[in-house]
Motif scaffolding. Structure first.
Motif, PDB file in Angstrom:
ATOM      1  N   PHE A 240       0.816  -1.210   0.000  1.00  0.00           N
ATOM      2  CA  PHE A 240       0.000   0.000   0.000  1.00  0.00           C
ATOM      3  C   PHE A 240       0.853   1.264   0.000  1.00  0.00           C
ATOM      4  O   PHE A 240       1.840   1.366   0.734  1.00  0.00           O
ATOM      5  CB  PHE A 240      -0.895   0.046   1.254  1.00  0.00           C
ATOM      6  CG  PHE A 240      -2.165  -0.715   1.107  1.00  0.00           C
ATOM      7  CD1 PHE A 240      -3.289  -0.110   0.570  1.00  0.00           C
ATOM      8  CD2 PHE A 240      -2.252  -2.043   1.514  1.00  0.00           C
ATOM      9  CE1 PHE A 240      -4.468  -0.816   0.444  1.00  0.00           C
ATOM     10  CE2 PHE A 240      -3.429  -2.749   1.385  1.00  0.00           C
ATOM     11  CZ  PHE A 240      -4.537  -2.140   0.847  1.00  0.00           C
TER      12      PHE A 240
ATOM     13  N   PHE B 117       0.005   5.478   0.218  1.00  0.00           N
ATOM     14  CA  PHE B 117      -1.123   6.378   0.449  1.00  0.00           C
ATOM     15  C   PHE B 117      -0.785   7.797   0.015  1.00  0.00           C
ATOM     16  O   PHE B 117       0.380   8.183  -0.064  1.00  0.00           O
ATOM     17  CB  PHE B 117      -1.492   6.393   1.936  1.00  0.00           C
ATOM     18  CG  PHE B 117      -1.799   5.040   2.496  1.00  0.00           C
ATOM     19  CD1 PHE B 117      -3.078   4.514   2.406  1.00  0.00           C
ATOM     20  CD2 PHE B 117      -0.807   4.284   3.097  1.00  0.00           C
ATOM     21  CE1 PHE B 117      -3.362   3.258   2.923  1.00  0.00           C
ATOM     22  CE2 PHE B 117      -1.088   3.032   3.616  1.00  0.00           C
ATOM     23  CZ  PHE B 117      -2.360   2.518   3.524  1.00  0.00           C
TER      24      PHE B 117
ATOM     25  N   SER C  46      -1.310  10.502   1.766  1.00  0.00           N
ATOM     26  CA  SER C  46      -0.659  11.245   2.854  1.00  0.00           C
ATOM     27  C   SER C  46       0.389  10.381   3.568  1.00  0.00           C
ATOM     28  O   SER C  46       0.607  10.520   4.762  1.00  0.00           O
ATOM     29  CB  SER C  46      -1.704  11.764   3.817  1.00  0.00           C
ATOM     30  OG  SER C  46      -2.580  10.719   4.182  1.00  0.00           O
TER      31      SER C  46
ATOM     32  N   ASN D 255       1.041   8.107   5.382  1.00  0.00           N
ATOM     33  CA  ASN D 255       0.687   7.238   6.505  1.00  0.00           C
ATOM     34  C   ASN D 255       1.889   6.544   7.130  1.00  0.00           C
ATOM     35  O   ASN D 255       1.838   5.356   7.440  1.00  0.00           O
ATOM     36  CB  ASN D 255      -0.348   6.198   6.071  1.00  0.00           C
ATOM     37  CG  ASN D 255      -1.705   6.805   5.825  1.00  0.00           C
ATOM     38  OD1 ASN D 255      -1.786   7.998   5.495  1.00  0.00           O
ATOM     39  ND2 ASN D 255      -2.755   6.045   5.988  1.00  0.00           N
TER      40      ASN D 255
ATOM     41  N   ARG E 157       8.589   0.876   2.212  1.00  0.00           N
ATOM     42  CA  ARG E 157       7.769   0.058   3.111  1.00  0.00           C
ATOM     43  C   ARG E 157       6.843  -0.869   2.326  1.00  0.00           C
ATOM     44  O   ARG E 157       6.646  -2.022   2.680  1.00  0.00           O
ATOM     45  CB  ARG E 157       6.946   0.962   4.038  1.00  0.00           C
ATOM     46  CG  ARG E 157       6.107   0.186   5.044  1.00  0.00           C
ATOM     47  CD  ARG E 157       5.371   1.104   5.977  1.00  0.00           C
ATOM     48  NE  ARG E 157       4.315   1.862   5.276  1.00  0.00           N
ATOM     49  CZ  ARG E 157       3.553   2.771   5.868  1.00  0.00           C
ATOM     50  NH1 ARG E 157       3.718   3.053   7.153  1.00  0.00           N
ATOM     51  NH2 ARG E 157       2.633   3.403   5.174  1.00  0.00           N
TER      52      ARG E 157
ATOM     53  N   LYS F 109      -6.114   6.420  12.640  1.00  0.00           N
ATOM     54  CA  LYS F 109      -5.431   6.376  11.357  1.00  0.00           C
ATOM     55  C   LYS F 109      -4.272   5.379  11.395  1.00  0.00           C
ATOM     56  O   LYS F 109      -4.043   4.628  10.445  1.00  0.00           O
ATOM     57  CB  LYS F 109      -4.911   7.779  10.994  1.00  0.00           C
ATOM     58  CG  LYS F 109      -4.603   7.893   9.523  1.00  0.00           C
ATOM     59  CD  LYS F 109      -4.309   9.313   9.112  1.00  0.00           C
ATOM     60  CE  LYS F 109      -3.779   9.342   7.698  1.00  0.00           C
ATOM     61  NZ  LYS F 109      -3.339  10.674   7.308  1.00  0.00           N
TER      62      LYS F 109
ATOM     63  N   THR G  47      -3.816   2.149   9.053  1.00  0.00           N
ATOM     64  CA  THR G  47      -2.594   1.866   8.306  1.00  0.00           C
ATOM     65  C   THR G  47      -2.057   0.490   8.656  1.00  0.00           C
ATOM     66  O   THR G  47      -1.651  -0.280   7.783  1.00  0.00           O
ATOM     67  CB  THR G  47      -1.533   2.948   8.614  1.00  0.00           C
ATOM     68  OG1 THR G  47      -2.117   4.224   8.429  1.00  0.00           O
ATOM     69  CG2 THR G  47      -0.339   2.800   7.702  1.00  0.00           C
TER      70      THR G  47
ATOM     71  N   ALA H 242      -4.018  -2.073   6.922  1.00  0.00           N
ATOM     72  CA  ALA H 242      -3.691  -2.123   5.500  1.00  0.00           C
ATOM     73  C   ALA H 242      -2.362  -2.828   5.267  1.00  0.00           C
ATOM     74  O   ALA H 242      -2.186  -3.541   4.282  1.00  0.00           O
ATOM     75  CB  ALA H 242      -3.645  -0.714   4.932  1.00  0.00           C
ATOM     76  N   LEU H 243      -1.455  -2.660   6.211  1.00  0.00           N
ATOM     77  CA  LEU H 243      -0.129  -3.275   6.050  1.00  0.00           C
ATOM     78  C   LEU H 243      -0.125  -4.745   6.439  1.00  0.00           C
ATOM     79  O   LEU H 243       0.910  -5.390   6.387  1.00  0.00           O
ATOM     80  CB  LEU H 243       0.909  -2.520   6.874  1.00  0.00           C
ATOM     81  CG  LEU H 243       1.167  -1.070   6.448  1.00  0.00           C
ATOM     82  CD1 LEU H 243       2.237  -0.442   7.318  1.00  0.00           C
ATOM     83  CD2 LEU H 243       1.562  -0.985   4.977  1.00  0.00           C
TER      84      LEU H 243
ATOM     85  N   LEU I  13      -8.888   5.294   7.336  1.00  0.00           N
ATOM     86  CA  LEU I  13      -7.780   5.719   6.476  1.00  0.00           C
ATOM     87  C   LEU I  13      -8.106   7.048   5.807  1.00  0.00           C
ATOM     88  O   LEU I  13      -7.227   7.838   5.503  1.00  0.00           O
ATOM     89  CB  LEU I  13      -7.493   4.660   5.411  1.00  0.00           C
ATOM     90  CG  LEU I  13      -6.577   3.525   5.864  1.00  0.00           C
ATOM     91  CD1 LEU I  13      -6.506   2.439   4.810  1.00  0.00           C
ATOM     92  CD2 LEU I  13      -5.188   4.040   6.187  1.00  0.00           C
TER      93      LEU I  13
ATOM     94  N   GLU J  51      -9.042  12.443   8.648  1.00  0.00           N
ATOM     95  CA  GLU J  51      -7.844  13.285   8.825  1.00  0.00           C
ATOM     96  C   GLU J  51      -7.765  13.735  10.268  1.00  0.00           C
ATOM     97  O   GLU J  51      -8.762  14.024  10.894  1.00  0.00           O
ATOM     98  CB  GLU J  51      -7.919  14.502   7.892  1.00  0.00           C
ATOM     99  CG  GLU J  51      -7.448  14.206   6.484  1.00  0.00           C
ATOM    100  CD  GLU J  51      -6.068  13.528   6.404  1.00  0.00           C
ATOM    101  OE1 GLU J  51      -5.159  13.936   7.151  1.00  0.00           O
ATOM    102  OE2 GLU J  51      -5.901  12.583   5.614  1.00  0.00           O
TER     103      GLU J  51
END
Lengths: 227, 423
Positions: free
Chosen positions: A93, A95, A97, A99, A160, B329, B333, B336-337, B420, B423
């Motif tokens: 992934f 992004f 911003s 992340n 990453r 957030k 993340t 997602a990882l 995600l 903000e």
């Protein structure tokens, strides 16, 4: 000549959001095949369904119907833990911003996917070094994201995303927060990665990037008109 | 799934990231555990002290003593001058007690009720006649000189043994040759043959410690005073006669002490039906009573400590819930990882448990500090054990598990798609 297994094969993917009486069909039958080594762009305005497609491609969301094969394996029927493992191993992934984790050094940031992949501690550091060298940040291992520029942050994020040698990179507006010069630099990096054989799927609303892609999927009103 | 060492490392990393917040967050647990430790230390110390005190009277003893009956219920004209007012334990009682089953022996003490003066100042000391068995039965030792011999008893010798407090009150510090010198009480001279010391802290009802006694052989006391004492009350003189003030009953078999004390009580109640001029103490019963009181104290204190732990736990839950929101957030993340929901759950749960355990460690320090301060200012003994420290740590971790589960579950339920984008 035998075709290699597609990295991604979507067959008639539909996604409907139900909220009480109201149900909205966001994806109306998507058919996409991504072969290894391609640099794919998914373009579309907001509301076209490209975010939903991104989430489904990234295994963060499941389709309401249709078939999703990743590396020839059906993933649309997997449970949460299996999906997490697939995300960890096969999807990198990136992004808009970045992340990054602000309290970790950039080296530790690169190691996070390896941590969830249960890579032994001894092997993580050399791998992180290798990846950060590749994005030309090998000299800033101990820095934290706040000490880096936007372009550098995105390079860390790209390093990453490559941590577990995924099947493809999934980039969501990766240049959206960057100025033009830095954007070019990042796109160059994507190109060189693509040259070395990495499959990349990039979602963007920016039509000027179109020239970079080997394959463009244009989203409009929940449908594609793949070129 | 994440390795355990990585989960632990991440939790520690996050705690040390916000050191002040971590300490403030665990404040409730710090005070909760502190009060648990202090409570256990106080209760343990009190228990130990009570035990010592009760053991000092002798666990195999039944103590029967004379009590001055309430004046109103007295039928013997307490108001009139010149009347002999007789009450308390007597020879018949002694014979009966000695004849009871399971009674090994009975040692008596008689208080002469002679005021002991130091110069012209009255003192708290008691001149008493004691049986030879008293030294052993009271758990005392001879610090200097000797105890009564059978010859002293038989001859009604004018000798005395003085308690260590008596020595301190009547003689100057460091004075030599006390043993062998003579003590004058009214018109009688007694040769001091020994100094008694009771280091167990024995206290008898109405007679206080053996250390405050000037002890005469019981035979001598009987000849010299015969249990009579003259007391001036207002304008009239009153004569009271008490034969025995104290009987130390030693039982043969400790396991039957309940039975023996019941029979003893039955006899005494019957024999002294006219007036309640006696009392009895069974140290073993006292021990049980103390334990019961102690348990009530412990329950009350535990409730208070428990409430503060619950309050502390809720505080931590609150902060962790806020932290989940603040870090949504990061959670997205991580998902997602490739983090599994259980990784996220564990991350937050371990973090909470570490937070409360850290609170536990600081609380133990606080508790020991409280206990030490209490001992310093109130002389109340306190005692803390490894056991209580481990218990507190266990409780602290448990608080973490109980109050960390909901925020951790909440964290694991975060939807990566929505967080995600946030903000």
């Amino acid at each position: 000549m035998e075709q290699p297994t597609p990295i991604v094969r979507l067959e008639n993917i539909r996604k409907t959001y139900d909220s009480g009486d109201l149900s909205v069909e966001v994806l109306k039958g998507i058919n996409v095949v991504v072969r290894p080594g391609l640099f794919v762009g998914i373009l579309g305005t907001s509301g076209s369904g490209k975010s939903t497609l991104l989430n489904i491609l990234g295994l963060l969301d499941v389709p309401s119907s249709g078939i999703y094969e990743l590396d020839g394996i059906r993933v649309d029927t997997m449970n949460d833990d299996q999906l997490a493992a697939e995300r960890n191993r096969k999807i990198g992934f990136i992004f808009q911003s970045f992340n990054l984790f602000p309290h970790l050094t950039i080296e530790q940031n690169v190691e996070v996917p390896m941590v969830y992949g249960r890579m032994p501690r001894r092997q993580r550091r050399p791998r992180a070094l290798e990846l950060l060298d590749m994005v030309r940040l090998g000299h800033r291992l101990g820095h934290r994201p706040s000490q880096l520029s936007g372009g550098e942050c995105q390079r860390v994020a790209i390093a990453r995303s490559l941590a577990n040698s995924p099947s493809f990179l999934l980039a969501d507006e990766p240049t959206g927060n960057l100025d033009e010069a830095t954007s070019d630099e990042i796109m160059k990096l994507f190109h060189s990665l693509n040259q070395s054989g990495v499959t990349i799927i990039m979602v963007t609303h920016n039509p000027s990037l179109e020239s970079h892609f080997d394959m463009v999927i244009r989203m409009r009103d929940g449908r594609t008109d793949a070129l | 799934m994440m390795r355990v060492s990585d989960t632990v490392g991440l939790a520690l990393h996050n705690l040390f990231l916000h050191k002040v917040r971590s300490v403030l967050t665990s404040l409730g647990v710090i005070f909760g555990v502190g009060s648990v430790i202090a409570m256990l230390a106080i209760s343990e110390g009190a228990k130990r002290a009570a035990l010592e005190q009760i053991e000092a009277m002798g666990i195999d003893k039944i103590i029967v003593f004379t009590q001055q009956p309430a004046a109103a219920s007295s039928s013997e004209g307490s108001g009139r001058a010149g009347m002999v007012r007789q009450y308390g334990l007597n020879g018949v009682d002694l014979a009966h007690l000695r004849a009871l089953d399971n009674v090994k022996h009975v040692t008596t003490v008689t208080n002469t009720r002679k005021p002991i003066l130091r110069g012209l100042q009255p003192t708290e000391l008691n001149l008493v006649g004691a049986d030879p068995g008293f030294l052993e039965d009271s758990g005392s030792t001879i610090a200097e000189g000797r105890w009564f011999s059978s010859l002293d008893m038989r001859n009604n010798a004018y000798v005395c043994v003085i308690g260590s407090d008596v020595k301190r009150t009547l003689f100057t510090l460091g004075q030599r040759g006390i043993v062998g010198s003579s003590l004058r009480i009214e018109n009688n001279y007694y040769r001091i043959i020994g100094i008694l010391d009771n280091s167990r802290g024995t206290q008898y009802p109405g007679l206080s410690s053996p250390n405050t006694m000037i002890l005469l052989p019981s035979s001598t006391a009987k000849v010299a005073y015969d249990g009579y004492s003259f007391a001036r009350e207002g304008s009239s003189y009153k004569i009271t006669k008490v034969r025995y003030d104290l009987m130390l009953v030693t039982v043969e078999h400790l396991e039957f002490i309940d039975n023996t004390s019941r029979r003893l009580r039955n006899y005494m109640e019957k024999a002294h039906r006219a007036q309640r001029d006696w009392g009895m103490t069974v140290p073993q019963d006292l021990l049980k009573q103390r334990e019961a009181t102690q348990n009530i104290f412990t329950i009350v204190m535990s409730s208070i400590a428990g409430i503060s732990l619950i309050v502390g736990g809720i505080g931590i839950m609150n902060i962790m819930l806020a932290s989940v929101y603040e870090r949504r957030k990061e959670i997205g993340t991580r998902l997602a990882l490739g983090a599994q929901k259980s990784d996220i759950l564990r991350q937050f749960l371990v973090e909470t448990v570490f937070l409360t355990t850290l609170g536990g460690v600081l609380g133990i320090g606080l508790g020991i500090g409280i206990a030490k301060t209490i001992t310093l200012y109130s002389k109340m003994p306190t005692q803390y054990s490894l056991w209580s420290i481990l218990l507190s740590l266990g409780i602290a971790s448990l608080v973490g598990v109980v109050f960390g589960t909901y925020p951790a579950w909440k964290a694991a339920q975060q939807n990566p798609i929505t967080v995600l984008r946030a903000e």
